[in-house]
Scaffold this motif. Structure first.
Motif, PDB file in Angstrom:
ATOM      1  N   TYR A 164       0.852  -1.185   0.000  1.00 54.69           N
ATOM      2  CA  TYR A 164       0.000   0.000   0.000  1.00 54.69           C
ATOM      3  C   TYR A 164       0.892   1.241   0.000  1.00 54.69           C
ATOM      4  N   TYR A 167      -0.150 -10.210  -0.451  1.00 61.11           N
ATOM      5  CA  TYR A 167       0.908  -9.641   0.405  1.00 61.11           C
ATOM      6  C   TYR A 167       0.897 -10.323   1.764  1.00 61.11           C
ATOM      7  N   ARG A 179      -2.074 -12.797   2.490  1.00 61.02           N
ATOM      8  CA  ARG A 179      -3.461 -12.498   2.190  1.00 61.02           C
ATOM      9  C   ARG A 179      -3.603 -12.499   0.667  1.00 61.02           C
ATOM     10  N   HIS A 235      -6.676  -8.507  -3.240  1.00 61.98           N
ATOM     11  CA  HIS A 235      -8.033  -7.996  -3.012  1.00 61.98           C
ATOM     12  C   HIS A 235      -8.086  -6.488  -3.196  1.00 61.98           C
ATOM     13  N   HIS A 237     -10.150  -3.244  -1.308  1.00 55.95           N
ATOM     14  CA  HIS A 237     -10.965  -2.883  -0.143  1.00 55.95           C
ATOM     15  C   HIS A 237     -12.029  -1.870  -0.546  1.00 55.95           C
TER      16      HIS A 237
HETATM   17 FE   LIG Z   1      -5.591  -5.301   2.225  1.00 60.08          FE
END
Ligand SMILES: [Fe+2]
Length: 295
Positions: A163, A198, A219, A222, A224
């Motif tokens: 991110y 990630y 994870r 995806h 969000h």
């Molecule tokens: Fe996430």
């Protein structure tokens, strides 16, 4: 025998009852109830496990290390809650939806409150890295009617699984995040880059625990979302890439069947031009259904 001793002195057999009875004057009723359940379940676990003194000390040291690594940016107890499935359980209990409404999943630590509101269709991938993606769909009520004026707050990791807030100075600020508002047709669309899986932070005690349990920290890829509209319950959720290598083993158990989106690879130049992206690109279509607020 005094009141405090109505359950007798502490013994292995009556351990939980004795402790619970001692809390009977709790000033906060809810706290008393919570501690009663936790005491009963904890004593039950200890009786089943029968830890050695060394094992119990190791448990205490694990919790100590978990606390010690926490700081302003790092919350190891949330990670612990996540990998035990407790974060998802609390989310499920607090977001029971009527049938037909989209399901929720955890918020995660990377939401930013002041992401910019952008014109519909904007490209949120400010550095243009990664494989282009066109995301679109509708915001609907449970009867299938479009919701106008819905606010869609979206954020995602980049093609390397980071991110923007994890890579300050490397990614532009507010990279791969944006806020959009639907028109009368309830439609939304924007451009981004295909996200990558990630790991959750795994250099602390929780990461070590995962390793010891033979689990990975990843994870699956995806996007969000927080979707809000007046008169409707806010929806905090993700959509997932079903072809991700970790889709069946999300470290934090966030995946739900209903949140699997199709990431359709499109080679067609005409379709790419229409979506204002370069071919090939990934087309992701997903409708969100909001439940009406109870009056
Ligand atoms: Fe996430």
């Amino acid at each position: 025998m005094t009141d405090e001793h109505e359950h007798g002195y502490f013994t292995e057999a009556n351990s939980a009852e004795v402790v619970v009875a001692r809390n009977k004057n709790a000033k906060d009723q809810r706290l008393g109830q919570v501690m009663e359940v936790i005491t009963r379940k904890l004593h039950e676990a200890v009786k089943e496990i029968e830890p050695t003194q060394e094992e119990w000390f190791e448990a205490i040291m694990f919790l100590t290390r978990t606390g010690q690594i926490c700081n302003e940016w790092r919350q190891e107890y949330i990670l612990l809650s996540d990998i035990l499935g407790v974060s998802m359980l609390v989310d499920a209990i607090n977001n029971r939806k009527p049938s037909g409404a989209s399901e929720s999943t955890v918020l995660g630590p990377f939401h930013v409150a002041d992401a910019p509101e952008l014109p519909m269709g904007s490209n949120i991938c400010l550095d243009r890295k990664g494989e282009p993606m066109f995301v679109h769909g509708r915001i609907l009520d449970t009867e299938g009617n479009p919701i106008a004026g819905a606010k869609i707050d979206v954020w995602q990791a980049n093609d390397e699984g980071f991110y923007d807030v994890q890579q300050k100075g490397i990614q532009p600020d507010f990279n791969l995040r944006g806020v959009f508002r639907t028109g009368a047709d309830g439609r939304y669309w924007f451009r981004g880059a295909k996200p990558k899986y990630y790991p959750i932070p795994d250099d602390g005690p929780v990461g070590k625990l995962l390793g010891a349990l033979g689990r990975h920290p990843y994870r699956p890829a995806h996007l969000h979302y927080i979707v809000e509209a007046e008169g409707f319950d806010a929806l905090t959720t993700h959509i997932f890439d079903p072809d991700d290598p970790y889709i069946d083993t999300d470290a934090v158990f966030g995946v739900k069947q209903s949140l699997l989106a199709e990431f359709r690879k499109v080679e067609d130049a005409e379709a790419a031009a229409k979506a204002k992206v370069a071919a090939p690109f990934y087309d992701v279509e997903f409708d969100f259904v909001l439940s009406r607020k109870k009056k």
